[in-house]
Scaffold this active site. Structure first.
Site, PDB file in Angstrom:
ATOM      1  N   ARG A  78      15.914  -2.186  16.051  1.00 24.32           N
ATOM      2  CA  ARG A  78      15.094  -2.219  14.845  1.00 24.32           C
ATOM      3  C   ARG A  78      14.830  -0.792  14.371  1.00 24.32           C
ATOM      4  O   ARG A  78      14.828   0.148  15.167  1.00 24.32           O
ATOM      5  CB  ARG A  78      13.790  -2.972  15.125  1.00 24.32           C
ATOM      6  CG  ARG A  78      14.066  -4.434  15.529  1.00 24.32           C
ATOM      7  CD  ARG A  78      12.798  -5.205  15.765  1.00 24.32           C
ATOM      8  NE  ARG A  78      11.944  -5.314  14.618  1.00 24.32           N
ATOM      9  CZ  ARG A  78      12.088  -6.199  13.623  1.00 24.32           C
ATOM     10  NH1 ARG A  78      13.098  -7.049  13.629  1.00 24.32           N
ATOM     11  NH2 ARG A  78      11.236  -6.224  12.614  1.00 24.32           N
TER      12      ARG A  78
ATOM     13  N   ILE B  86      15.848  -9.854  22.024  1.00 24.02           N
ATOM     14  CA  ILE B  86      15.954 -10.819  20.918  1.00 24.02           C
ATOM     15  C   ILE B  86      17.258 -11.617  21.024  1.00 24.02           C
ATOM     16  O   ILE B  86      17.268 -12.841  20.867  1.00 24.02           O
ATOM     17  CB  ILE B  86      15.832 -10.097  19.555  1.00 24.02           C
ATOM     18  CG1 ILE B  86      14.441  -9.462  19.433  1.00 24.02           C
ATOM     19  CG2 ILE B  86      16.093 -11.047  18.385  1.00 24.02           C
ATOM     20  CD1 ILE B  86      14.247  -8.545  18.241  1.00 24.02           C
TER      21      ILE B  86
ATOM     22  N   GLY C  21      24.536  -7.905  20.545  1.00 24.59           N
ATOM     23  CA  GLY C  21      23.372  -7.284  21.182  1.00 24.59           C
ATOM     24  C   GLY C  21      22.746  -8.202  22.213  1.00 24.59           C
ATOM     25  O   GLY C  21      22.321  -9.304  21.883  1.00 24.59           O
TER      26      GLY C  21
ATOM     27  N   GLY D 197      20.018  -7.592  24.012  1.00 23.99           N
ATOM     28  CA  GLY D 197      18.647  -7.193  24.319  1.00 23.99           C
ATOM     29  C   GLY D 197      17.747  -8.424  24.322  1.00 23.99           C
ATOM     30  O   GLY D 197      18.214  -9.572  24.366  1.00 23.99           O
TER      31      GLY D 197
ATOM     32  N   ALA E  93       4.475  -5.858  20.613  1.00 23.35           N
ATOM     33  CA  ALA E  93       3.240  -6.182  19.902  1.00 23.35           C
ATOM     34  C   ALA E  93       2.015  -5.647  20.633  1.00 23.35           C
ATOM     35  O   ALA E  93       1.097  -5.097  20.020  1.00 23.35           O
ATOM     36  CB  ALA E  93       3.145  -7.697  19.738  1.00 23.35           C
TER      37      ALA E  93
ATOM     38  N   HIS F  10      -3.194 -21.453  46.897  1.00 24.89           N
ATOM     39  CA  HIS F  10      -2.006 -22.155  47.388  1.00 24.89           C
ATOM     40  C   HIS F  10      -2.036 -23.605  46.922  1.00 24.89           C
ATOM     41  O   HIS F  10      -3.081 -24.237  47.023  1.00 24.89           O
ATOM     42  CB  HIS F  10      -1.969 -22.134  48.917  1.00 24.89           C
ATOM     43  CG  HIS F  10      -0.816 -22.923  49.473  1.00 24.89           C
ATOM     44  ND1 HIS F  10       0.476 -22.451  49.447  1.00 24.89           N
ATOM     45  CD2 HIS F  10      -0.766 -24.162  50.007  1.00 24.89           C
ATOM     46  CE1 HIS F  10       1.277 -23.373  49.972  1.00 24.89           C
ATOM     47  NE2 HIS F  10       0.549 -24.424  50.309  1.00 24.89           N
TER      48      HIS F  10
ATOM     49  N   GLY G   9       0.837  -1.194   0.000  1.00 21.61           N
ATOM     50  CA  GLY G   9       0.000   0.000   0.000  1.00 21.61           C
ATOM     51  C   GLY G   9       0.871   1.242   0.000  1.00 21.61           C
ATOM     52  O   GLY G   9       1.902   1.290   0.665  1.00 21.61           O
TER      53      GLY G   9
HETATM   54  C1  LIG Z   1      12.516 -12.084  17.155  1.00 21.69           C
HETATM   55  C2  LIG Z   1      11.486 -11.131  17.708  1.00 21.69           C
HETATM   56  C3  LIG Z   1      10.760 -11.508  18.820  1.00 21.69           C
HETATM   57  C4  LIG Z   1       9.809 -10.649  19.331  1.00 21.69           C
HETATM   58  N1  LIG Z   1       9.117 -11.039  20.424  1.00 21.69           N
HETATM   59  C5  LIG Z   1       8.187 -10.222  20.946  1.00 21.69           C
HETATM   60  C6  LIG Z   1       7.421 -10.630  22.062  1.00 21.69           C
HETATM   61  O1  LIG Z   1       7.588 -11.733  22.582  1.00 21.69           O
HETATM   62  N2  LIG Z   1       6.485  -9.778  22.543  1.00 21.69           N
HETATM   63  C7  LIG Z   1       6.278  -8.539  21.990  1.00 21.69           C
HETATM   64  O2  LIG Z   1       5.419  -7.789  22.478  1.00 21.69           O
HETATM   65  N3  LIG Z   1       6.990  -8.118  20.924  1.00 21.69           N
HETATM   66  C8  LIG Z   1       7.924  -8.938  20.389  1.00 21.69           C
HETATM   67  N4  LIG Z   1       8.608  -8.536  19.280  1.00 21.69           N
HETATM   68  C9  LIG Z   1       8.315  -7.208  18.707  1.00 21.69           C
HETATM   69  C10 LIG Z   1       7.041  -7.268  17.841  1.00 21.69           C
HETATM   70  O3  LIG Z   1       7.223  -8.239  16.839  1.00 21.69           O
HETATM   71  C11 LIG Z   1       6.737  -5.914  17.234  1.00 21.69           C
HETATM   72  O4  LIG Z   1       6.703  -4.938  18.246  1.00 21.69           O
HETATM   73  C12 LIG Z   1       5.403  -5.944  16.520  1.00 21.69           C
HETATM   74  O5  LIG Z   1       5.401  -6.890  15.486  1.00 21.69           O
HETATM   75  C13 LIG Z   1       5.065  -4.573  15.950  1.00 21.69           C
HETATM   76  O6  LIG Z   1       3.813  -4.645  15.347  1.00 21.69           O
HETATM   77  P1  LIG Z   1       3.406  -3.696  14.140  1.00 21.69           P
HETATM   78  O7  LIG Z   1       1.982  -4.037  13.829  1.00 21.69           O
HETATM   79  O8  LIG Z   1       3.729  -2.300  14.467  1.00 21.69           O
HETATM   80  O9  LIG Z   1       4.367  -4.082  12.925  1.00 21.69           O
HETATM   81  P2  LIG Z   1       4.765  -5.454  12.226  1.00 21.69           P
HETATM   82  O10 LIG Z   1       4.449  -6.627  13.037  1.00 21.69           O
HETATM   83  O11 LIG Z   1       6.171  -5.284  11.779  1.00 21.69           O
HETATM   84  O12 LIG Z   1       3.819  -5.528  10.959  1.00 21.69           O
HETATM   85  C14 LIG Z   1       3.902  -4.616   9.914  1.00 21.69           C
HETATM   86  C15 LIG Z   1       3.260  -5.231   8.689  1.00 21.69           C
HETATM   87  O13 LIG Z   1       3.122  -4.228   7.685  1.00 21.69           O
HETATM   88  C16 LIG Z   1       3.483  -4.767   6.437  1.00 21.69           C
HETATM   89  N5  LIG Z   1       3.851  -3.637   5.578  1.00 21.69           N
HETATM   90  C17 LIG Z   1       4.872  -2.772   5.748  1.00 21.69           C
HETATM   91  N6  LIG Z   1       4.830  -1.812   4.793  1.00 21.69           N
HETATM   92  C18 LIG Z   1       3.764  -2.096   4.014  1.00 21.69           C
HETATM   93  C19 LIG Z   1       3.185  -1.485   2.883  1.00 21.69           C
HETATM   94  N7  LIG Z   1       3.675  -0.336   2.375  1.00 21.69           N
HETATM   95  N8  LIG Z   1       2.099  -2.043   2.327  1.00 21.69           N
HETATM   96  C20 LIG Z   1       1.568  -3.194   2.840  1.00 21.69           C
HETATM   97  N9  LIG Z   1       2.076  -3.812   3.916  1.00 21.69           N
HETATM   98  C21 LIG Z   1       3.149  -3.258   4.498  1.00 21.69           C
HETATM   99  C22 LIG Z   1       4.613  -5.711   6.756  1.00 21.69           C
HETATM  100  O14 LIG Z   1       4.782  -6.644   5.711  1.00 21.69           O
HETATM  101  C23 LIG Z   1       4.088  -6.351   8.040  1.00 21.69           C
HETATM  102  O15 LIG Z   1       3.269  -7.439   7.758  1.00 21.69           O
HETATM  103  C24 LIG Z   1       9.562  -9.385  18.720  1.00 21.69           C
HETATM  104  C25 LIG Z   1      10.280  -9.022  17.582  1.00 21.69           C
HETATM  105  C26 LIG Z   1      11.218  -9.885  17.073  1.00 21.69           C
HETATM  106  C27 LIG Z   1      11.955  -9.469  15.840  1.00 21.69           C
END
Ligand SMILES: Cc1cc2nc3c(=O)[nH]c(=O)nc-3n(C[C@H](O)[C@H](O)[C@H](O)COP(=O)(O)OP(=O)(O)OC[C@H]3O[C@@H](n4cnc5c(N)ncnc54)[C@H](O)[C@@H]3O)c2cc1C
Length: 477
Positions: free
Chosen positions: A284, A196, A192, A194, A332, A456, A124
């Protein structure tokens, strides 16, 4: 433009922020579309974003598999369970992970259908502000244009690479490659320490890799309460994770067996780390690639985040942004809360997202979870507080589980006794922290938790006991 392509709300991105925003928008009676470009192995849609495809969900699947393996190898014997010829089938473990991911992708597809959300698979991008709303192009199997009264940008984030060492996902791995290693590496380097880095390091160490984590900062888990971080460092070191703090990486190059990382240690001495694979988890970066933000003047800050106010409003009328692509914790559930709040604002409601009560979890073993302020933050702010701690060693359920590492720590205002922060390291910390979040949302005092009846034997009794300990009256310690 065909009115069938006109929507009250168009969400770009179907990660946890975007797909939840779309569901809430539909629940509120808005005609809603969601666009997402993620592709599965077959090129089909895989909604759920980073979280579902290469983040939260697959990492937790591998953490569970590897913990089961470690338990079988090291802890089952304590229970009198004898296993011979224990082995790990990495291909099967990965196949299970894939199934778990797919169940989540399919779940979102089902929820879109259930809520009558139009899903568009493709990229998009902003075209222009036209009559009646924003024109959004979808570049997918067929090109389409949608008209949106409101747009919610939820495009997430991408992993940050080390300068001069791009991800090849073979030997230099992002989270994507780290979750798909085909066989246990002998030596694994991680840059890192952190969330991950620690989670991925734990997975591969449990499966037999010799893991070294290189961290630029001089302190371990600096954002975590110092007492908890110290416990965590001890526990991880005992498990065999090598954690090197205060490093300055000077070079990353292909070596005989994989990758050679050159770095200066905290004393300034040049060192090298030879490893089969290197996971780089140094943070990130917000993802606005292909969104054509500049075409419509969507403001980004100097770090590339979409600029928003406290309510997730961008500088453009009726354009909102949520989740990893905006300021705040990259979690998330933070993205989800913002998604719900934005749609409710569009509906004229007055929701509020309080970052202070967003829980944080690191799913290592022991797990680490916290909410609110750390002791060091309260000290820096000059806030008078009382602290109560309770070790899992003194908790009956933890003893029965055979998992007594760690403690619960409650920080409460010295005068009002309002809970200001709760920190847990130990078994099921990820689940235990919910009680603290609820308590803080209701502005409970430590006495409130201390007076609540807890089952308990349960791990949650440690929460009650730590709360009692604030008033120096823990019962079992
Ligand atoms: C290894 C790892 C482990 C993690 N574990 C945790 C956890 O245990 N708990 C937690 O809370 N967080 C965790 N996180 C962080 C979490 O994944 C993110 O904070 C979360 O996914 C962010 O959600 P979001 O909806 O903002 O973006 P995202 O999940 O990144 O989703 C964005 C979506 O937008 C799509 N997109 C991007 N641009 C476009 C476009 N122009 N048109 C159409 N589609 C597009 C992408 O393809 C993607 O599907 C983890 C991250 C990683 C990398």
């Amino acid at each position: 433009m065909a009115t069938s392509n006109a929507y009250d709300v168009v969400v770009i991105g179907a990660g946890p922020g975007g797909y939840i925003a779309a569901i809430r928008a539909a629940q509120l009676g808005f005609s809603t579309a969601c666009i997402d470009e993620w592709k599965n192995d077959k090129g089909g849609p895989a909604p759920g974003g980073t979280c579902t495809n290469i983040g939260c969900i697959p990492s937790k699947a591998l953490l569970q598999s590897s913990e089961n393996y470690e338990d079988a190898g090291h802890h089952f014997a304590d229970h009198g369970i004898v296993l011979a010829n224990l082995a790990i089938d990495v291909a099967k473990m990965m196949a299970r992970k894939k199934t778990v991911v797919k169940q989540n992708n399919d779940g979102i597809v089902y929820l879109f259908k259930k809520n009558k959300i139009a899903f568009f698979h493709g990229r998009g991008s902003f075209m222009k502000k036209g009559e009646g709303g924003w024109e959004i192009a979808v570049a997918g199997a067929k090109a389409q244009t949608l008209l949106a009264r409101h747009v919610i940008v939820a495009t997430g984030s991408n992993p940050r690479a080390l300068p001069g060492a791009p991800f090849d996902e073979k030997s230099i791995l992002s989270n994507d490659g780290a979750l798909a290693i085909a066989e246990v590496p002998k030596t694994l380097g991680i840059v890192g320490s952190g969330v991950i880095g620690l989670e991925m390091g734990s997975v591969w160490r449990r499966l037999g890799a010799d893991v070294t984590i290189l961290e630029a900062l001089p302190t371990f888990l600096g954002a975590v309460d110092t007492q908890i971080a110290t416990e965590a460092h001890k526990a991880f070191t005992r498990q065999g994770l090598k954690i090197v703090l205060g490093v300055n990486i000077t070079d990353v190059a292909a070596g005989a067996s994989g990758v050679v990382v050159s770095y200066d240690d905290a004393a300034g001495t040049a060192q090298t780390l030879d490893c089969d694979k290197l996971i780089v988890s140094i943070g990130r970066v917000p993802n606005t690639i292909g969104l054509d933000a500049e075409k419509v003047g969507l403001a980004l800050d100097e770090r590339g985040f979409v600029t928003v106010d406290g309510d997730c409003r961008t500088n453009l009328e009726n354009v909102w942004a949520i989740g990893d692509v905006v300021r705040g914790p990259m979690l998330a559930h933070k993205a989800e809360e913002e998604g719900v709040a934005v749609t409710e604002r569009i509906a004229g409601q007055k929701p509020h997202v309080d970052f202070n009560t967003v829980p944080w979890v690191i799913y290592t073993s022991p797990e680490i979870a916290w909410v609110g302020q750390t002791e060091q933050q309260l000290r820096a702010a000059g806030r008078a507080f009382r602290a109560g701690t309770f070790p899992f060693m003194a908790n009956g359920r933890a003893r029965a589980l055979g998992d007594t590492t760690g403690l619960v720590k409650v920080l409460a205002d010295a005068k009002s006794d309002e809970i200001l922060g709760v920190h847990v390291i130990g078994p099921m910390a990820s689940e235990l922290i919910s009680e603290a979040v609820v308590a803080m949302e209701f502005r409970a005092s430590s006495e409130d938790i201390g007076r609540i009846c807890h089952a308990h034997p349960s791990l949650s009794e440690a929460m009650k006991e730590a709360s009692l300990a604030v008033d120096k009256r823990a019962l079992n310690f």
